[in-house]
Scaffold this motif. Structure first.
Motif, PDB file in Angstrom:
ATOM      1  N   ALA A  81       0.811  -1.208   0.000  1.00 18.94           N
ATOM      2  CA  ALA A  81       0.000   0.000   0.000  1.00 18.94           C
ATOM      3  C   ALA A  81       0.848   1.262   0.000  1.00 18.94           C
ATOM      4  O   ALA A  81       0.369   2.321  -0.333  1.00 18.94           O
ATOM      5  CB  ALA A  81      -0.924   0.006   1.214  1.00 18.94           C
ATOM      6  N   GLY A  82       2.120   1.161   0.402  1.00 16.81           N
ATOM      7  CA  GLY A  82       2.920   2.352   0.531  1.00 16.81           C
ATOM      8  C   GLY A  82       4.030   2.437  -0.495  1.00 16.81           C
ATOM      9  O   GLY A  82       4.392   1.457  -1.133  1.00 16.81           O
ATOM     10  N   PRO A  83       4.585   3.634  -0.658  1.00 15.31           N
ATOM     11  CA  PRO A  83       5.646   3.843  -1.630  1.00 15.31           C
ATOM     12  C   PRO A  83       7.024   3.450  -1.107  1.00 15.31           C
ATOM     13  O   PRO A  83       8.008   3.610  -1.802  1.00 15.31           O
ATOM     14  CB  PRO A  83       5.562   5.342  -1.894  1.00 15.31           C
ATOM     15  CG  PRO A  83       5.069   5.903  -0.610  1.00 15.31           C
ATOM     16  CD  PRO A  83       4.125   4.859  -0.059  1.00 15.31           C
ATOM     17  N   GLY A  84       7.103   2.966   0.131  1.00 12.87           N
ATOM     18  CA  GLY A  84       8.392   2.606   0.709  1.00 12.87           C
ATOM     19  C   GLY A  84       9.095   3.837   1.260  1.00 12.87           C
ATOM     20  O   GLY A  84       8.478   4.866   1.518  1.00 12.87           O
ATOM     21  N   PRO A  85      10.418   3.762   1.405  1.00 10.93           N
ATOM     22  CA  PRO A  85      11.145   4.877   2.025  1.00 10.93           C
ATOM     23  C   PRO A  85      11.443   6.039   1.081  1.00 10.93           C
ATOM     24  O   PRO A  85      11.930   7.070   1.529  1.00 10.93           O
ATOM     25  CB  PRO A  85      12.448   4.213   2.487  1.00 10.93           C
ATOM     26  CG  PRO A  85      12.661   3.104   1.530  1.00 10.93           C
ATOM     27  CD  PRO A  85      11.274   2.592   1.208  1.00 10.93           C
ATOM     28  N   ALA A  86      11.158   5.931  -0.206  1.00 11.71           N
ATOM     29  CA  ALA A  86      11.545   6.954  -1.178  1.00 11.71           C
ATOM     30  C   ALA A  86      11.091   8.369  -0.818  1.00 11.71           C
ATOM     31  O   ALA A  86      11.909   9.308  -0.877  1.00 11.71           O
ATOM     32  CB  ALA A  86      11.047   6.572  -2.568  1.00 11.71           C
ATOM     33  N   PRO A  87       9.829   8.597  -0.423  1.00 12.77           N
ATOM     34  CA  PRO A  87       9.437   9.974  -0.099  1.00 12.77           C
ATOM     35  C   PRO A  87      10.175  10.530   1.120  1.00 12.77           C
ATOM     36  O   PRO A  87      10.477  11.714   1.183  1.00 12.77           O
ATOM     37  CB  PRO A  87       7.937   9.882   0.193  1.00 12.77           C
ATOM     38  CG  PRO A  87       7.491   8.566  -0.302  1.00 12.77           C
ATOM     39  CD  PRO A  87       8.689   7.690  -0.379  1.00 12.77           C
ATOM     40  N   PHE A  88      10.495   9.655   2.076  1.00 10.33           N
ATOM     41  CA  PHE A  88      11.209  10.086   3.277  1.00 10.33           C
ATOM     42  C   PHE A  88      12.663  10.429   2.935  1.00 10.33           C
ATOM     43  O   PHE A  88      13.209  11.421   3.411  1.00 10.33           O
ATOM     44  CB  PHE A  88      11.142   9.010   4.352  1.00 10.33           C
ATOM     45  CG  PHE A  88       9.739   8.713   4.788  1.00 10.33           C
ATOM     46  CD1 PHE A  88       9.070   9.548   5.670  1.00 10.33           C
ATOM     47  CD2 PHE A  88       9.072   7.605   4.304  1.00 10.33           C
ATOM     48  CE1 PHE A  88       7.769   9.295   6.063  1.00 10.33           C
ATOM     49  CE2 PHE A  88       7.767   7.338   4.688  1.00 10.33           C
ATOM     50  CZ  PHE A  88       7.111   8.187   5.567  1.00 10.33           C
ATOM     51  N   LEU A  89      13.279   9.606   2.070  1.00 15.56           N
ATOM     52  CA  LEU A  89      14.650   9.874   1.640  1.00 15.56           C
ATOM     53  C   LEU A  89      14.706  11.166   0.831  1.00 15.56           C
ATOM     54  O   LEU A  89      15.653  11.951   0.958  1.00 15.56           O
ATOM     55  CB  LEU A  89      15.183   8.692   0.827  1.00 15.56           C
ATOM     56  CG  LEU A  89      15.287   7.362   1.584  1.00 15.56           C
ATOM     57  CD1 LEU A  89      15.659   6.239   0.639  1.00 15.56           C
ATOM     58  CD2 LEU A  89      16.255   7.461   2.742  1.00 15.56           C
ATOM     59  N   ALA A  90      13.689  11.408   0.008  1.00 15.01           N
ATOM     60  CA  ALA A  90      13.628  12.653  -0.760  1.00 15.01           C
ATOM     61  C   ALA A  90      13.501  13.859   0.173  1.00 15.01           C
ATOM     62  O   ALA A  90      14.102  14.914  -0.079  1.00 15.01           O
ATOM     63  CB  ALA A  90      12.455  12.609  -1.741  1.00 15.01           C
ATOM     64  N   ALA A  91      12.749  13.720   1.255  1.00 13.96           N
ATOM     65  CA  ALA A  91      12.595  14.816   2.218  1.00 13.96           C
ATOM     66  C   ALA A  91      13.933  15.134   2.879  1.00 13.96           C
ATOM     67  O   ALA A  91      14.266  16.308   3.093  1.00 13.96           O
ATOM     68  CB  ALA A  91      11.551  14.460   3.268  1.00 13.96           C
ATOM     69  N   ILE A  92      14.709  14.095   3.189  1.00 19.02           N
ATOM     70  CA  ILE A  92      16.028  14.313   3.785  1.00 19.02           C
ATOM     71  C   ILE A  92      16.935  15.022   2.777  1.00 19.02           C
ATOM     72  O   ILE A  92      17.667  15.953   3.130  1.00 19.02           O
ATOM     73  CB  ILE A  92      16.640  12.967   4.248  1.00 19.02           C
ATOM     74  CG1 ILE A  92      15.788  12.350   5.368  1.00 19.02           C
ATOM     75  CG2 ILE A  92      18.084  13.144   4.688  1.00 19.02           C
ATOM     76  CD1 ILE A  92      15.641  13.204   6.612  1.00 19.02           C
ATOM     77  N   ALA A  93      16.868  14.627   1.502  1.00 21.11           N
ATOM     78  CA  ALA A  93      17.666  15.287   0.468  1.00 21.11           C
ATOM     79  C   ALA A  93      17.289  16.767   0.351  1.00 21.11           C
ATOM     80  O   ALA A  93      18.162  17.624   0.151  1.00 21.11           O
ATOM     81  CB  ALA A  93      17.479  14.576  -0.870  1.00 21.11           C
ATOM     82  N   GLN A  94      16.010  17.084   0.495  1.00 24.67           N
ATOM     83  CA  GLN A  94      15.572  18.481   0.449  1.00 24.67           C
ATOM     84  C   GLN A  94      16.153  19.272   1.617  1.00 24.67           C
ATOM     85  O   GLN A  94      16.526  20.432   1.468  1.00 24.67           O
ATOM     86  CB  GLN A  94      14.044  18.563   0.471  1.00 24.67           C
ATOM     87  CG  GLN A  94      13.394  18.104  -0.804  1.00 24.67           C
ATOM     88  CD  GLN A  94      11.875  18.025  -0.682  1.00 24.67           C
ATOM     89  OE1 GLN A  94      11.318  18.122   0.407  1.00 24.67           O
ATOM     90  NE2 GLN A  94      11.211  17.843  -1.815  1.00 24.67           N
TER      91      GLN A  94
END
Length: 168
Positions: A81-94
Protein backbone atom coordinates in the motif's frame (compact mmCIF):
# COMPACT_ATOMS: atom_id res chain seq x y z
CA UNK A 1 -40.51 -28.05 12.53
CA UNK A 2 -36.85 -27.06 12.37
CA UNK A 3 -34.30 -29.58 13.55
CA UNK A 4 -32.26 -28.80 16.67
CA UNK A 5 -29.11 -28.53 14.52
CA UNK A 6 -30.51 -25.83 12.25
CA UNK A 7 -31.84 -23.94 15.25
CA UNK A 8 -28.27 -23.43 16.55
CA UNK A 9 -26.55 -22.99 13.20
CA UNK A 10 -27.38 -19.29 12.68
CA UNK A 11 -26.31 -18.12 16.18
CA UNK A 12 -23.06 -20.09 15.95
CA UNK A 13 -22.30 -18.72 12.49
CA UNK A 14 -23.09 -15.23 13.77
CA UNK A 15 -20.78 -15.65 16.76
CA UNK A 16 -17.92 -16.97 14.63
CA UNK A 17 -18.42 -14.15 12.13
CA UNK A 18 -18.35 -11.62 14.97
CA UNK A 19 -15.08 -13.04 16.27
CA UNK A 20 -13.55 -12.89 12.80
CA UNK A 21 -14.63 -9.29 12.34
CA UNK A 22 -13.25 -8.36 15.77
CA UNK A 23 -9.95 -10.06 14.95
CA UNK A 24 -9.81 -8.23 11.61
CA UNK A 25 -10.39 -4.88 13.32
CA UNK A 26 -8.23 -5.34 16.41
CA UNK A 27 -5.48 -7.48 14.89
CA UNK A 28 -3.89 -4.85 12.62
CA UNK A 29 -3.87 -2.22 15.37
CA UNK A 30 -2.31 -4.66 17.81
CA UNK A 31 0.29 -5.61 15.22
CA UNK A 32 0.93 -1.97 14.34
CA UNK A 33 1.56 -1.09 17.97
CA UNK A 34 4.00 -3.97 18.19
CA UNK A 35 2.81 -4.66 21.72
CA UNK A 36 4.44 -1.41 22.79
CA UNK A 37 2.34 -1.10 25.93
CA UNK A 38 3.89 -2.60 29.01
CA UNK A 39 1.33 -4.09 31.39
CA UNK A 40 3.11 -3.10 34.60
CA UNK A 41 3.31 0.63 33.94
CA UNK A 42 0.92 1.03 31.00
CA UNK A 43 3.42 3.20 29.16
CA UNK A 44 3.93 3.33 25.44
CA UNK A 45 7.09 2.86 23.44
CA UNK A 46 7.62 6.63 23.36
CA UNK A 47 7.93 6.65 27.15
CA UNK A 48 10.94 5.25 28.91
CA UNK A 49 10.59 3.88 32.41
CA UNK A 50 13.24 2.20 34.51
CA UNK A 51 13.18 1.03 38.09
CA UNK A 52 15.89 3.49 39.15
CA UNK A 53 14.66 6.59 37.33
CA UNK A 54 11.34 8.41 37.33
CA UNK A 55 9.06 8.21 34.32
CA UNK A 56 10.20 10.51 31.53
CA UNK A 57 8.42 11.24 28.31
CA UNK A 58 10.63 11.19 25.26
CA UNK A 59 9.94 12.42 21.77
CA UNK A 60 8.03 9.86 19.73
CA UNK A 61 9.95 7.93 17.13
CA UNK A 62 8.82 8.01 13.52
CA UNK A 63 8.15 4.53 12.22
CA UNK A 64 8.82 4.85 8.49
CA UNK A 65 7.30 1.44 7.80
CA UNK A 66 4.02 2.06 9.62
CA UNK A 67 0.99 2.88 7.49
CA UNK A 68 -0.05 6.52 7.40
CA UNK A 69 -3.02 7.54 9.54
CA UNK A 70 -6.28 6.26 8.10
CA UNK A 71 -4.54 3.72 5.87
CA UNK A 72 -6.12 0.35 5.31
CA UNK A 73 -4.49 -2.77 6.71
CA UNK A 74 -2.37 -4.72 4.24
CA UNK A 75 -3.78 -7.92 2.89
CA UNK A 76 -1.31 -10.82 3.11
CA UNK A 77 -0.02 -11.54 -0.37
CA UNK A 78 -1.60 -8.33 -1.67
CA UNK A 79 0.13 -5.37 -3.24
CA UNK A 80 2.09 -3.00 -1.03
CA UNK A 81 0.00 0.00 0.00
CA UNK A 82 2.92 2.35 0.53
CA UNK A 83 5.65 3.84 -1.63
CA UNK A 84 8.39 2.61 0.71
CA UNK A 85 11.14 4.88 2.02
CA UNK A 86 11.54 6.95 -1.18
CA UNK A 87 9.44 9.97 -0.10
CA UNK A 88 11.21 10.09 3.28
CA UNK A 89 14.65 9.87 1.64
CA UNK A 90 13.63 12.65 -0.76
CA UNK A 91 12.59 14.82 2.22
CA UNK A 92 16.03 14.31 3.79
CA UNK A 93 17.67 15.29 0.47
CA UNK A 94 15.57 18.48 0.45
CA UNK A 95 16.80 19.30 3.96
CA UNK A 96 20.40 18.89 2.72
CA UNK A 97 19.74 21.17 -0.28
CA UNK A 98 18.17 23.75 2.05
CA UNK A 99 21.27 23.67 4.27
CA UNK A 100 19.35 22.46 7.32
CA UNK A 101 21.53 19.35 7.65
CA UNK A 102 24.78 18.21 6.02
CA UNK A 103 25.58 15.09 4.00
CA UNK A 104 26.96 13.14 6.97
CA UNK A 105 23.79 13.78 8.98
CA UNK A 106 21.69 12.83 5.95
CA UNK A 107 23.52 9.47 5.66
CA UNK A 108 22.70 8.66 9.29
CA UNK A 109 19.05 9.61 8.77
CA UNK A 110 18.87 7.64 5.52
CA UNK A 111 20.15 4.54 7.31
CA UNK A 112 17.57 5.01 10.08
CA UNK A 113 14.78 5.47 7.53
CA UNK A 114 15.80 2.32 5.71
CA UNK A 115 15.87 0.43 9.03
CA UNK A 116 12.30 1.56 9.68
CA UNK A 117 12.46 4.07 12.54
CA UNK A 118 14.22 7.17 13.78
CA UNK A 119 15.04 7.78 17.45
CA UNK A 120 15.17 11.58 17.83
CA UNK A 121 16.48 11.49 21.40
CA UNK A 122 19.41 9.30 20.44
CA UNK A 123 20.33 11.46 17.43
CA UNK A 124 20.35 14.59 19.60
CA UNK A 125 22.06 12.90 22.57
CA UNK A 126 24.92 11.53 20.48
CA UNK A 127 25.42 14.88 18.75
CA UNK A 128 24.40 13.78 15.26
CA UNK A 129 21.80 16.58 15.14
CA UNK A 130 21.07 19.55 17.36
CA UNK A 131 17.53 19.99 18.67
CA UNK A 132 16.58 22.60 16.04
CA UNK A 133 17.76 20.32 13.25
CA UNK A 134 15.92 17.35 14.77
CA UNK A 135 12.72 19.39 15.00
CA UNK A 136 13.05 20.38 11.33
CA UNK A 137 13.62 16.73 10.36
CA UNK A 138 10.66 15.51 12.43
CA UNK A 139 8.40 18.24 11.02
CA UNK A 140 9.37 17.39 7.44
CA UNK A 141 9.05 13.62 7.85
CA UNK A 142 5.72 14.06 9.64
CA UNK A 143 4.46 16.18 6.75
CA UNK A 144 5.53 13.48 4.29
CA UNK A 145 3.74 10.81 6.28
CA UNK A 146 0.56 12.91 6.48
CA UNK A 147 0.72 13.54 2.73
CA UNK A 148 0.71 9.79 2.14
CA UNK A 149 -2.50 9.31 4.13
CA UNK A 150 -5.62 8.80 2.05
CA UNK A 151 -8.10 11.66 2.00
CA UNK A 152 -10.73 11.47 4.70
CA UNK A 153 -14.00 10.08 3.43
CA UNK A 154 -17.23 11.71 4.64
CA UNK A 155 -19.39 9.57 6.89
CA UNK A 156 -22.76 8.22 5.78
CA UNK A 157 -24.48 10.94 7.85
CA UNK A 158 -22.42 13.68 6.20
CA UNK A 159 -23.20 12.26 2.75
CA UNK A 160 -26.91 12.13 3.57
CA UNK A 161 -26.89 15.71 4.85
CA UNK A 162 -25.05 16.90 1.76
CA UNK A 163 -27.52 15.05 -0.48
CA UNK A 164 -30.44 16.58 1.39
CA UNK A 165 -28.99 20.11 1.08
CA UNK A 166 -28.30 19.70 -2.63
CA UNK A 167 -31.86 18.58 -3.37
CA UNK A 168 -33.69 21.42 -1.64
Amino acid sequence: MPSPQSRWRAPIIGAVTGLLVAAAVIGPSALASGGATTPASDTTAGTQTTASTPTTTSAPTIDCNAPPPGAQAKVPGGPSAGPGPAPFLAAIAQLVRAGTIDDAQARVLDADIRSGSIDPNQLVANGTLNSAQMQAVMDRLGAVKRSLAPAAQPSADAKAAQFKRSHH
